[in-house]
Write a protein that holds these residues in place. Structure first.
Motif, mmCIF file in Angstrom:
data_model
loop_
_atom_site.group_PDB
_atom_site.id
_atom_site.type_symbol
_atom_site.label_atom_id
_atom_site.label_comp_id
_atom_site.label_asym_id
_atom_site.label_seq_id
_atom_site.Cartn_x
_atom_site.Cartn_y
_atom_site.Cartn_z
ATOM 1 N N ARG A 48 30.323 10.853 74.024
ATOM 2 C CA ARG A 48 31.022 10.931 72.722
ATOM 3 C C ARG A 48 30.240 10.195 71.651
ATOM 4 O O ARG A 48 30.111 10.667 70.520
ATOM 5 N N PHE A 49 29.714 9.026 71.991
ATOM 6 C CA PHE A 49 28.915 8.246 71.041
ATOM 7 C C PHE A 49 27.698 9.053 70.608
ATOM 8 O O PHE A 49 27.399 9.144 69.411
ATOM 9 N N ALA A 50 26.989 9.628 71.578
ATOM 10 C CA ALA A 50 25.792 10.419 71.268
ATOM 11 C C ALA A 50 26.151 11.601 70.369
ATOM 12 O O ALA A 50 25.506 11.820 69.334
ATOM 13 N N GLN A 51 27.169 12.347 70.734
ATOM 14 C CA GLN A 51 27.554 13.526 69.942
ATOM 15 C C GLN A 51 27.990 13.128 68.541
ATOM 16 O O GLN A 51 27.602 13.770 67.566
ATOM 17 N N HIS A 52 28.780 12.092 68.429
ATOM 18 C CA HIS A 52 29.288 11.657 67.129
ATOM 19 C C HIS A 52 28.162 11.205 66.205
ATOM 20 O O HIS A 52 28.278 11.307 64.982
ATOM 21 N N ASN A 53 27.075 10.718 66.790
ATOM 22 C CA ASN A 53 25.971 10.188 65.990
ATOM 23 C C ASN A 53 24.745 11.099 65.991
ATOM 24 O O ASN A 53 23.655 10.669 65.596
ATOM 25 N N GLY A 54 24.932 12.343 66.415
ATOM 26 C CA GLY A 54 23.837 13.313 66.394
ATOM 27 C C GLY A 54 22.674 12.921 67.283
ATOM 28 O O GLY A 54 21.516 13.178 66.941
ATOM 29 N N MET A 55 22.983 12.331 68.424
ATOM 30 C CA MET A 55 21.951 11.868 69.334
ATOM 31 C C MET A 55 22.021 12.646 70.644
ATOM 32 O O MET A 55 23.037 13.238 70.978
ATOM 33 N N HIS A 56 20.931 12.602 71.371
ATOM 34 C CA HIS A 56 20.862 13.145 72.724
ATOM 35 C C HIS A 56 21.268 12.014 73.683
ATOM 36 O O HIS A 56 21.025 10.841 73.387
ATOM 37 N N PRO A 57 21.866 12.322 74.825
ATOM 38 C CA PRO A 57 22.205 11.265 75.779
ATOM 39 C C PRO A 57 21.002 10.392 76.167
ATOM 40 O O PRO A 57 21.153 9.191 76.401
ATOM 41 N N THR A 58 19.806 10.969 76.196
ATOM 42 C CA THR A 58 18.609 10.181 76.506
ATOM 43 C C THR A 58 18.330 9.165 75.410
ATOM 44 O O THR A 58 17.824 8.076 75.681
ATOM 45 N N ASP A 59 18.680 9.498 74.162
ATOM 46 C CA ASP A 59 18.507 8.541 73.065
ATOM 47 C C ASP A 59 19.349 7.290 73.326
ATOM 48 O O ASP A 59 18.893 6.166 73.117
ATOM 49 N N VAL A 60 20.563 7.503 73.783
ATOM 50 C CA VAL A 60 21.466 6.382 74.065
ATOM 51 C C VAL A 60 20.911 5.553 75.218
ATOM 52 O O VAL A 60 20.877 4.318 75.152
ATOM 53 N N ARG A 61 20.450 6.226 76.268
ATOM 54 C CA ARG A 61 19.853 5.502 77.400
ATOM 55 C C ARG A 61 18.644 4.692 76.951
ATOM 56 O O ARG A 61 18.431 3.565 77.415
ATOM 57 N N ALA A 62 17.849 5.254 76.049
ATOM 58 C CA ALA A 62 16.672 4.545 75.546
ATOM 59 C C ALA A 62 17.082 3.298 74.775
ATOM 60 O O ALA A 62 16.490 2.222 74.959
ATOM 61 N N LEU A 63 18.074 3.422 73.917
ATOM 62 C CA LEU A 63 18.529 2.261 73.147
ATOM 63 C C LEU A 63 19.067 1.173 74.068
ATOM 64 O O LEU A 63 18.797 -0.015 73.867
#
Length: 161
Positions: A35-50
């Motif tokens: 949900r965080f990724a989608q809401h912020n226009g990110m890919h799930p891998t972006d979240v994992r990277a952060l």
């Protein structure tokens, strides 16, 4: 390599109840992250990277693009695309090493940290509140269990034989 005997699947017990609760928590955290990724226009891998970058920073470590890619299982091109995407969005910055200008590390921007806290803060606060109700012995047991669960069970298929 020795194989452990499988846990008896037909005999439910407190251990399996905890395993199922852990799975439910992992699934719920995955949904929360998605949900965080989608809401912020990110890919799930972006979240994992952060998360990987913030964990490294918390441990006092710097992270190069190569190290980040290895941690996420990405090739060089995928890592470059990931870092470029995160940099364009203002979530990370590339920083040249003061002593060796050839070395570039990736740092999380404060904006990304604030964005993460806005979304994940209530969940983190709930976890901290729950943990404050445990004594030192109980905290050590939880820590030991979670640390044990982080140890690899399946060999890394990318590793050389």
């Amino acid at each position: 390599m020795e194989r452990a005997e499988p846990v008896e699947r037909a005999t439910p017990g407190p251990e399996m109840e905890i395993v199922h609760l852990l799975r439910a928590v992992a699934v719920d955290l995955g949904r929360h992250s998605t949900r965080f990724a989608q809401h912020n226009g990110m890919h799930p891998t972006d979240v994992r990277a952060l998360i990987a970058l913030m964990d490294a920073a918390r441990a006092g470590e710097t992270t190069t693009a190569g190290q980040l890619g290895a941690a996420l299982g990405l090739n060089s091109a995928g890592t470059t695309a990931l870092v470029d995407r995160l940099e364009r969005a203002g979530h990370v910055r590339r920083v040249r090493d003061a002593l060796d200008r050839r070395k570039v590390t990736i740092e999380v921007a404060e904006q990304a940290v604030a964005l993460g806290w806005a979304h994940f803060g209530p969940l983190i606060d709930r976890a901290v509140d729950l943990l404050r109700g445990y004594d030192e012995r109980e905290l050590a047991a939880v820590r030991g269990f979670l640390t044990g669960m982080l140890k690899p069970v399946v060999p890394d298929l990318r590793a050389a034989p």
